[in-house]
Design a protein around this motif. Structure first.
Motif, PDB file in Angstrom:
ATOM      1  N   LYS A 137       0.832  -1.202   0.000  1.00 54.31           N
ATOM      2  CA  LYS A 137       0.000   0.000   0.000  1.00 54.31           C
ATOM      3  C   LYS A 137       0.873   1.261   0.000  1.00 54.31           C
ATOM      4  O   LYS A 137       0.571   2.235  -0.699  1.00 54.31           O
ATOM      5  N   VAL A 138       1.957   1.235   0.754  1.00 59.08           N
ATOM      6  CA  VAL A 138       2.869   2.381   0.776  1.00 59.08           C
ATOM      7  C   VAL A 138       3.506   2.572  -0.604  1.00 59.08           C
ATOM      8  O   VAL A 138       3.621   3.692  -1.110  1.00 59.08           O
ATOM      9  N   ARG A 139       3.926   1.471  -1.215  1.00 58.60           N
ATOM     10  CA  ARG A 139       4.510   1.543  -2.559  1.00 58.60           C
ATOM     11  C   ARG A 139       3.495   2.106  -3.560  1.00 58.60           C
ATOM     12  O   ARG A 139       3.811   3.014  -4.341  1.00 58.60           O
ATOM     13  N   ALA A 140       2.263   1.568  -3.549  1.00 64.70           N
ATOM     14  CA  ALA A 140       1.244   2.015  -4.495  1.00 64.70           C
ATOM     15  C   ALA A 140       0.898   3.489  -4.298  1.00 64.70           C
ATOM     16  O   ALA A 140       0.675   4.219  -5.269  1.00 64.70           O
ATOM     17  N   ALA A 141       0.863   3.927  -3.047  1.00 69.12           N
ATOM     18  CA  ALA A 141       0.561   5.338  -2.776  1.00 69.12           C
ATOM     19  C   ALA A 141       1.592   6.247  -3.436  1.00 69.12           C
ATOM     20  O   ALA A 141       1.247   7.263  -4.044  1.00 69.12           O
TER      21      ALA A 141
ATOM     22  N   LEU B 186       9.106   1.027   8.875  1.00 70.26           N
ATOM     23  CA  LEU B 186       8.394   1.660   7.767  1.00 70.26           C
ATOM     24  C   LEU B 186       7.177   2.423   8.283  1.00 70.26           C
ATOM     25  O   LEU B 186       6.882   3.533   7.807  1.00 70.26           O
ATOM     26  N   ALA B 187       6.470   1.853   9.263  1.00 77.92           N
ATOM     27  CA  ALA B 187       5.310   2.529   9.830  1.00 77.92           C
ATOM     28  C   ALA B 187       5.708   3.827  10.513  1.00 77.92           C
ATOM     29  O   ALA B 187       5.003   4.839  10.422  1.00 77.92           O
ATOM     30  N   ASP B 188       6.845   3.827  11.217  1.00 81.75           N
ATOM     31  CA  ASP B 188       7.331   5.053  11.848  1.00 81.75           C
ATOM     32  C   ASP B 188       7.573   6.147  10.806  1.00 81.75           C
ATOM     33  O   ASP B 188       7.165   7.300  10.967  1.00 81.75           O
TER      34      ASP B 188
ATOM     35  N   ASP C 185       9.556   5.354  -0.686  1.00 77.71           N
ATOM     36  CA  ASP C 185       9.777   4.369  -1.737  1.00 77.71           C
ATOM     37  C   ASP C 185      11.138   3.698  -1.586  1.00 77.71           C
ATOM     38  O   ASP C 185      11.269   2.491  -1.790  1.00 77.71           O
ATOM     39  N   ALA C 186      12.136   4.484  -1.218  1.00 79.99           N
ATOM     40  CA  ALA C 186      13.467   3.908  -0.993  1.00 79.99           C
ATOM     41  C   ALA C 186      13.415   2.877   0.129  1.00 79.99           C
ATOM     42  O   ALA C 186      14.030   1.803   0.044  1.00 79.99           O
TER      43      ALA C 186
END
Length: 232
Positions: free
Chosen positions: A54-58, A164-166, A93-94
């Protein structure tokens, strides 16, 4: 285009971020707590995997929206919001591209069909309509994902997903703030959209898997400073 257009666009984007499937695969557990892999960073659940993708797609759709804001924004605040979108999603993304192979997660190279359609819609916007639509749509999507980040951060047993959540928490809070600083956010409408997501087919809300042998898309911040805002 007016309020009706903005409402439709908000619904479109909200649904795009609410997709339940991963690259076309159905989840088995409704709660998302089923462990799908044991990794060196800890157990990986369906929800953990969903979050990473979801983070990548965003980033794959919000990053180009940030680029649009640099070119089409009519106020300094909108241009600044675009800069934050680009920088924030380049950083996220990185992080995603670094941890995905460690966790055995395939990440997409394109956003979902709904997200692609939304980017096309904003591309057709001009002037102050673009400013208003961008601010409201992005405020809705970031407001919604903010709750998802909190749940993942509170429940994941995977240290890489926690990191990643942080980072996502800080980035999304920043993006919510810069959208609000544009002075264009309609809070009544935004809060309604956040709490009433539409129900759309999973295929429309799932990013396609990367093609075999396809080079991985990399989101990088621009090397040069952004242009001055245009008038409109």
């Amino acid at each position: 285009m007016g309020t009706l257009f903005i409402g439709g666009a908000l619904s479109l984007t909200l649904a795009a971020l609410a997709y339940p499937g991963m690259l076309g695969l159905q989840t088995v557990s409704s709660s998302g707590d089923r462990i799908i892999a044991q990794t060196s960073a800890g157990p990986l659940t369906e929800s953990d995997r969903d979050f990473v993708v979801k983070v990548r797609a965003a980033g794959l759709w919000e990053y180009p929206v940030g680029q649009m804001a640099l070119e089409k924004g009519t106020t300094k605040a909108v241009v600044t919001a675009g800069e934050h979108l680009i920088d924030g999603h380049a950083g996220l993304d990185a992080a995603v591209r670094k941890i995905a192979p460690e966790l055995g997660i395939a990440i997409p190279n394109q956003p979902s069909p709904q997200q692609q359609g939304f980017v096309a819609t904003l591309q057709s916007d001009t002037g102050k309509q673009f400013d208003s639509d961008m601010a409201n749509i992005l405020r809705v999507t970031h407001g919604q994902i903010f709750n998802t980040i909190a749940k993942i951060r509170a429940t994941t047993k995977n240290s890489l997903v926690r990191q990643l959540a942080d980072q996502a928490n800080d980035t999304v809070l920043d993006h919510m703030t810069v959208m609000e600083k544009t002075g264009l956010v309609n809070f009544d409408q935004v809060l309604f959209q956040e709490t009433t997501p539409p129900k759309l087919p999973a295929d429309d809300m799932t990013p396609p898997p990367p093609a075999p042998g396809q080079s991985q898309v990399v989101l990088t911040p621009p090397a040069t400073s952004s242009p001055e805002p245009t008038t409109g």
